[in-house]
Design a protein around this motif. Structure first.
Motif: not given
Length: 326
Positions: A98-104, A107, A140-141, A144-145
């Protein structure tokens, strides 16, 4: 067709990168052995390669927790600092479905000291992975980072999802997407992308060293190769020969490296067995079970182990003859 986009603010340095294996304790739960990892990272940094990749395919990333991934980056950065190479490039695998998992994961990697993030495309529901989904995912990733993103193209590990050169070219225009690792083995992508972009705009790397010279001949930046776990100095020497314009010697060594690397293409167990057998003693890691894959995957069987030794034996003398760089 040459692009006029600005060079990236933090381009990925060219060279040879080792996607480091994960080392485990000989316990039922196979916890990560961070002490052994520190020794092994230090050994690789001394060898002359140009960067380390953590939590990639060769590291069994899908079998690692987010906490383990983060701690491995921390240990790598400490090994680099202690080796007198505080700015040694560290690339962290940040691939999530997922996008959110990759962003986390990005980070976490950034906070632990990583310089770049290596990111596979999503692939769990392959039919849903349209070009629009891929572009949106990477944008998106990257938005976001602050961690610069290296695209990881590996169809065999991604349900056949193949990032063609047109898609990669579109992604290259993002200011925080700095390069690609081509484990698809497609040399045509190298020449198409390097015709459009300089290395500073978008670095293009082979995904193994058995086609390092073809990649470099196509103006690629180097390679990310599993055999660097086993014979890091040999691969670094191959890269150096090309840069020194010693083409005949480079071609000869390319063939020898390619012959040995076919063992790594047999899977994670042969790669880890070879690392333990050939490189473990030099790194000060002698516990053979440290080099076993994480369960449920099995270690190399005795017959395959003999084959691996025979396939790679011809590089031992050269590896031992080459000096450390730090």
């Amino acid at each position: 067709m040459t692009s006029n986009i600005a060079a990236k603010s933090k381009p990925i340095p060219p060279g040879i990168y080792c996607p480091v294996i994960s080392l485990y304790k000989p316990t039922p739960r196979q916890e990560i052995d961070y002490d052994a990892s520190y020794k092994f990272f230090s050994h690789l940094i001394r060898s002359g390669i140009d960067g380390l990749v953590l939590a990639g395919t060769t590291a069994e990333a899908v079998l690692l927790s987010a906490e383990e991934r983060k701690e491995l980056v921390t240990v790598t950065r400490k090994a680099a600092v202690d080796s007198g190479r505080p700015h040694f490039p560290v690339v962290a695998g940040i691939s999530g479905q997922s996008t959110v998992e990759s962003i986390r994961l990005a980070e976490d990697a950034l906070s632990a000291g990583a310089d770049f993030g290596l990111l596979l495309p999503p692939s769990y529901w392959a039919k849903a992975v349209t070009k629009e989904a891929i572009l949106g995912f990477y944008h998106d990733v990257a938005d976001a980072t602050a961690l610069p993103i290296v695209i990881y193209s590996f169809p065999a590990m991604c349900n056949g999802i193949d990032l063609n050169s047109d898609t990669l070219s579109e992604l290259a225009q993002h200011p925080n997407i700095v390069g690609v690792k081509l484990t698809c083995g497609n040399a045509g992508k190298v020449t198409r992308l390097t015709q459009e972009y300089t290395h500073g705009q978008f670095g293009v790397f082979a995904g193994s060293s058995d086609w390092l010279l073809p990649c470099l001949a196509g103006n690629g930046g180097g390679c990310v190769t599993g055999i660097a776990n086993v014979f890091p100095k040999c691969v670094a020497r191959l890269y150096a020969l090309w840069n020194e314009d010693k083409i005949k010697e480079a071609k000869e060594l390319q063939g020898l490296v390619a012959q040995a690397e076919k063992a790594c293409k047999e899977g994670i167990a042969p790669t880890k067995y070879a690392t333990g057998h050939f490189a473990g003693p030099s790194a000060g890691v002698t516990e053979l079970k440290a080099f076993w894959p994480r369960k449920p995957y099995l270690p190399c069987d005795p017959q395959k182990a003999v084959w691996v030794e025979n396939v790679m034996q011809h590089l031992v003398k050269l590896e031992q003859s080459l000096p450390d760089v730090v």
